[in-house]
Structures are given as C-alpha cells and as structure tokens.
Design a protein around this motif. Structure first.
Motif, PDB file in Angstrom:
ATOM      1  N   ASP A  52      24.853  30.018 -37.732  1.00 57.45           N
ATOM      2  CA  ASP A  52      25.566  30.146 -39.004  1.00 57.45           C
ATOM      3  C   ASP A  52      24.665  29.771 -40.178  1.00 57.45           C
ATOM      4  N   PRO A  53      24.990  30.265 -41.376  1.00 54.21           N
ATOM      5  CA  PRO A  53      24.244  29.844 -42.565  1.00 54.21           C
ATOM      6  C   PRO A  53      24.368  28.340 -42.782  1.00 54.21           C
ATOM      7  N   THR A  54      23.352  27.776 -43.413  1.00 55.65           N
ATOM      8  CA  THR A  54      23.356  26.358 -43.759  1.00 55.65           C
ATOM      9  C   THR A  54      23.223  26.204 -45.267  1.00 55.65           C
ATOM     10  N   ASP A  55      23.411  24.998 -45.740  1.00 57.95           N
ATOM     11  CA  ASP A  55      23.201  24.692 -47.155  1.00 57.95           C
ATOM     12  C   ASP A  55      21.700  24.707 -47.422  1.00 57.95           C
ATOM     13  N   PRO A  56      21.210  25.575 -48.313  1.00 56.36           N
ATOM     14  CA  PRO A  56      19.758  25.660 -48.528  1.00 56.36           C
ATOM     15  C   PRO A  56      19.146  24.399 -49.121  1.00 56.36           C
ATOM     16  N   THR A  57      19.965  23.534 -49.703  1.00 51.70           N
ATOM     17  CA  THR A  57      19.442  22.268 -50.225  1.00 51.70           C
ATOM     18  C   THR A  57      19.395  21.194 -49.148  1.00 51.70           C
ATOM     19  N   ASP A  58      20.081  21.436 -48.028  1.00 49.71           N
ATOM     20  CA  ASP A  58      20.098  20.500 -46.901  1.00 49.71           C
ATOM     21  C   ASP A  58      20.383  21.305 -45.638  1.00 49.71           C
ATOM     22  N   PRO A  59      19.392  22.063 -45.155  1.00 52.91           N
ATOM     23  CA  PRO A  59      19.634  23.036 -44.083  1.00 52.91           C
ATOM     24  C   PRO A  59      19.801  22.421 -42.691  1.00 52.91           C
ATOM     25  N   ASP A  60      20.926  21.776 -42.480  1.00 50.44           N
ATOM     26  CA  ASP A  60      21.235  21.149 -41.196  1.00 50.44           C
ATOM     27  C   ASP A  60      22.077  22.116 -40.366  1.00 50.44           C
ATOM     28  N   PRO A  61      21.546  22.646 -39.248  1.00 46.26           N
ATOM     29  CA  PRO A  61      22.298  23.625 -38.466  1.00 46.26           C
ATOM     30  C   PRO A  61      23.557  23.068 -37.820  1.00 46.26           C
ATOM     31  N   THR A  62      23.700  21.749 -37.771  1.00 48.94           N
ATOM     32  CA  THR A  62      24.925  21.160 -37.216  1.00 48.94           C
ATOM     33  C   THR A  62      26.042  21.085 -38.255  1.00 48.94           C
ATOM     34  N   ASP A  63      25.721  21.475 -39.488  1.00 44.61           N
ATOM     35  CA  ASP A  63      26.715  21.430 -40.568  1.00 44.61           C
ATOM     36  C   ASP A  63      26.718  22.783 -41.291  1.00 44.61           C
ATOM     37  N   PRO A  64      27.247  23.832 -40.652  1.00 49.78           N
ATOM     38  CA  PRO A  64      27.205  25.177 -41.242  1.00 49.78           C
ATOM     39  C   PRO A  64      28.078  25.296 -42.489  1.00 49.78           C
ATOM     40  N   VAL A  65      27.769  26.324 -43.308  1.00 52.86           N
ATOM     41  CA  VAL A  65      28.510  26.560 -44.545  1.00 52.86           C
ATOM     42  C   VAL A  65      28.920  28.028 -44.608  1.00 52.86           C
ATOM     43  N   LYS A  66      29.757  28.350 -45.595  1.00 53.07           N
ATOM     44  CA  LYS A  66      30.189  29.721 -45.829  1.00 53.07           C
ATOM     45  C   LYS A  66      29.805  30.125 -47.250  1.00 53.07           C
ATOM     46  N   PRO A  67      28.672  30.835 -47.404  1.00 52.63           N
ATOM     47  CA  PRO A  67      28.278  31.301 -48.747  1.00 52.63           C
ATOM     48  C   PRO A  67      29.266  32.332 -49.281  1.00 52.63           C
ATOM     49  N   VAL A  68      29.327  32.417 -50.592  1.00 51.34           N
ATOM     50  CA  VAL A  68      30.245  33.342 -51.253  1.00 51.34           C
ATOM     51  C   VAL A  68      29.460  34.533 -51.789  1.00 51.34           C
ATOM     52  N   ASP A  69      29.912  35.749 -51.480  1.00 48.81           N
ATOM     53  CA  ASP A  69      29.291  36.950 -52.021  1.00 48.81           C
ATOM     54  C   ASP A  69      29.588  37.008 -53.520  1.00 48.81           C
ATOM     55  N   PRO A  70      28.558  37.086 -54.389  1.00 48.24           N
ATOM     56  CA  PRO A  70      28.796  37.008 -55.829  1.00 48.24           C
ATOM     57  C   PRO A  70      29.553  38.205 -56.399  1.00 48.24           C
ATOM     58  N   THR A  71      29.462  39.366 -55.753  1.00 47.16           N
ATOM     59  CA  THR A  71      30.137  40.550 -56.275  1.00 47.16           C
ATOM     60  C   THR A  71      31.490  40.802 -55.600  1.00 47.16           C
ATOM     61  N   ASP A  72      31.736  40.128 -54.469  1.00 50.37           N
ATOM     62  CA  ASP A  72      33.004  40.276 -53.757  1.00 50.37           C
ATOM     63  C   ASP A  72      33.326  38.953 -53.064  1.00 50.37           C
ATOM     64  N   PRO A  73      33.860  37.983 -53.803  1.00 47.28           N
ATOM     65  CA  PRO A  73      34.072  36.631 -53.267  1.00 47.28           C
ATOM     66  C   PRO A  73      34.944  36.571 -52.019  1.00 47.28           C
ATOM     67  N   GLU A  74      35.800  37.559 -51.811  1.00 43.37           N
ATOM     68  CA  GLU A  74      36.682  37.524 -50.650  1.00 43.37           C
ATOM     69  C   GLU A  74      36.053  38.163 -49.415  1.00 43.37           C
ATOM     70  N   LYS A  75      34.874  38.725 -49.567  1.00 43.07           N
ATOM     71  CA  LYS A  75      34.205  39.369 -48.443  1.00 43.07           C
ATOM     72  C   LYS A  75      33.723  38.309 -47.454  1.00 43.07           C
ATOM     73  N   PRO A  76      34.055  38.441 -46.164  1.00 42.25           N
ATOM     74  CA  PRO A  76      33.601  37.453 -45.180  1.00 42.25           C
ATOM     75  C   PRO A  76      32.080  37.472 -45.029  1.00 42.25           C
ATOM     76  N   VAL A  77      31.524  36.349 -44.644  1.00 41.29           N
ATOM     77  CA  VAL A  77      30.091  36.265 -44.396  1.00 41.29           C
ATOM     78  C   VAL A  77      29.770  37.017 -43.111  1.00 41.29           C
ATOM     79  N   GLU A  78      28.863  37.969 -43.212  1.00 38.66           N
ATOM     80  CA  GLU A  78      28.480  38.704 -42.017  1.00 38.66           C
ATOM     81  C   GLU A  78      27.657  37.808 -41.091  1.00 38.66           C
ATOM     82  N   PRO A  79      27.931  37.859 -39.782  1.00 35.58           N
ATOM     83  CA  PRO A  79      27.166  37.011 -38.860  1.00 35.58           C
ATOM     84  C   PRO A  79      25.699  37.409 -38.818  1.00 35.58           C
TER      85      PRO A  79
END
Length: 266
Positions: A52-79
């Motif tokens: 899964d994506p991680t926080d780019p300021t603290d890229p810990d793979p044990t703490d995944p995040v969900k980035p938001v698409d800037p042009t379509d905020p409701e679009k799910p994050v593609e795996p």
C-alpha cells in the motif's frame, strides 16, 4: 560326595551375587552443567502481494495511507503492481485553475492530501507528490524508476495543444524506513519532453547492494513541496477556456541503477 555338592552350591551362590551387582563399583558421574545442541531455522520466500502507499514524509510500510486524487477526490486508490518488486503508487498532478494570460507564467502542482483515520481528507497536513517503489525480493538486487510524458497537454473540447508547455520536477529526494543503503541515483531536477519520446531515465535507481524495502521519490519536503513541480507556459501560446490534460507513465524495471550518484541538477 557331599562336600563336592556343597562346593558346587557355594560356587553358584557366589556367581549369583556377582551378577546381582553386590559389591559393584559405580562409574563416575558426567560433567555438570551438561550441554546439548539443538537446531532452529527460518525460511523466507518472496512476497507477491501488493504494498500500500505510505506517507512520503514518513514512509513506514506498516502504517499505510490513502492518498487523494486531486482531480477526483472520490476515486479509490488503485492498487500497486503485484510481485516482490512493485511500483506501489505515483501521484497525479493538478496545476489548478488559472487565468488566461498573454504573459509567460509558471504554475505549480498542488501538494498531496491523504485521508485521515476517520476516512476524511486531511486538508491541514498536505504532503509532497511522490512515487513509491517496494523491493521484497531479498538480496538487494537493484532496480530503476523512470518517468515520461505521453504528449503535450491538449484541451478536452478541441484537442488543441498547449504549445511550449513544459513540466519540470525540482527538489527530488528519497525517503525510506529501510535500513538498506539508499538508491545511489536520485535526480534532483529534470524536465519532461512533451512530444512523448523523452524518458527521464533513472529518476530513482538502486544499484546492487541498495534499495531493499519501500522507497519513495518525493518532490520536495514539507517546506518546498508547494513549488517543486512546475508547469511553465509561454505567454504567446493560444489558450482556450478549457481544461488541458496529458498523462505521465512511470516505469519500474529490475535493471540495477548506476553505481555513481547523480549530482544536483542532473
């Protein structure tokens, strides 16, 4: 005859006593403390599951995040891609809504937003735009990440090109929670060719002996991210009142990167 019989009986009795252990001397005890070796082992196999994506300021793979698409905020994050070497994520870029101008201008991609633990967009803590790579193959075999632009920006309605427009990435840097040696190739700054033929080779690349774990290539840190990805547009370029779009392709290969680090500006 009797005496012979008695002697025989006496011999048998003596033999029986010897066999029964009467008069036996015990062997010396073994050494104390006593030692015995046993085996222990663990076997590792490659993990094929996506990361899964991680926080780019603290890229810990044990703490995944969900980035938001800037042009379509409701679009799910593609795996991300499957496999032990995977391209987990790459940001879409939004240069915002701008006034039509006949002067040269530079516009900057908006920083990234992540969803909080409550599922809501955390607008108070933006992060840099980034791409993420994970190497779970073991052995630090090396890899390379590149990006290209697939043609010039074109208007949605009329497909008119935004002639002369150019995207430039600045303040490139890597980050990871891994103890592996960092990728030795990191492009601090580069511009994309808008004709679709240009490839920014080895934007981030790990040589052999580097790059195990999850790594992000981010455009700036929290202090510079707001002006790290620039879109320059000539004032002489004719512009429609419309949205202009293009796409970028990020490519991950298992070819190890260069052994010498990139210098700033390369």
């Amino acid at each position: 005859m009797k005496s012979l019989k008695l002697a025989t009986v006496g011999t048998v009795l003596f033999s029986t006593l010897l066999l029964s252990g009467v008069g036996h001397v015990s062997a010396a005890p073994g050494p104390i403390p006593a030692n015995r070796d046993t085996n222990a082992q663990v076997k590792f196999i490659e993990d094929e599951s996506p990361t899964d994506p991680t926080d780019p300021t603290d890229p810990d793979p044990t703490d995944p995040v969900k980035p938001v698409d800037p042009t379509d905020p409701e679009k799910p994050v593609e795996p991300g891609t499957n496999g032990p070497l995977s391209l987990d994520y790459a940001s879409s870029l939004d240069f915002g809504e701008q006034l039509i101008s006949n002067k040269n201008h530079s516009y900057f991609a908006k920083p990234k937003f992540l969803r909080g633990a409550d599922g809501e967009i955390d607008t108070k803590n933006p992060v840099p735009n980034y791409a993420q790579v994970t190497d779970k193959r073991g052995g630090e075999k090396g890899w390379a990440l590149s990006v290209k632009q697939n043609g010039q920006f074109k208007s949605v309605k009329e497909s008119r090109e935004l002639v002369g427009a150019e995207i430039t990435f600045n303040n490139g840097e890597v980050a990871s929670a891994s103890s592996s040696k960092a990728p030795s190739t990191v492009k601090k700054s580069f511009s994309l060719k808008a004709d679709g033929t240009g490839v920014a080779e080895n934007v981030m690349a790990a040589s052999k002996g580097e790059g195990f774990g999850t790594w992000v290539y981010r455009s700036g840190d929290v202090s510079t991210m707001a002006e790290s990805i620039e879109l320059s547009v000539p004032g002489a370029t004719v512009k429609d009142a419309d949205t202009y779009k293009t796409t970028l392709t990020w490519t991950l290969t298992d070819v190890p990167g260069n052994t010498e680090p990139e210098t700033p500006g390369n």
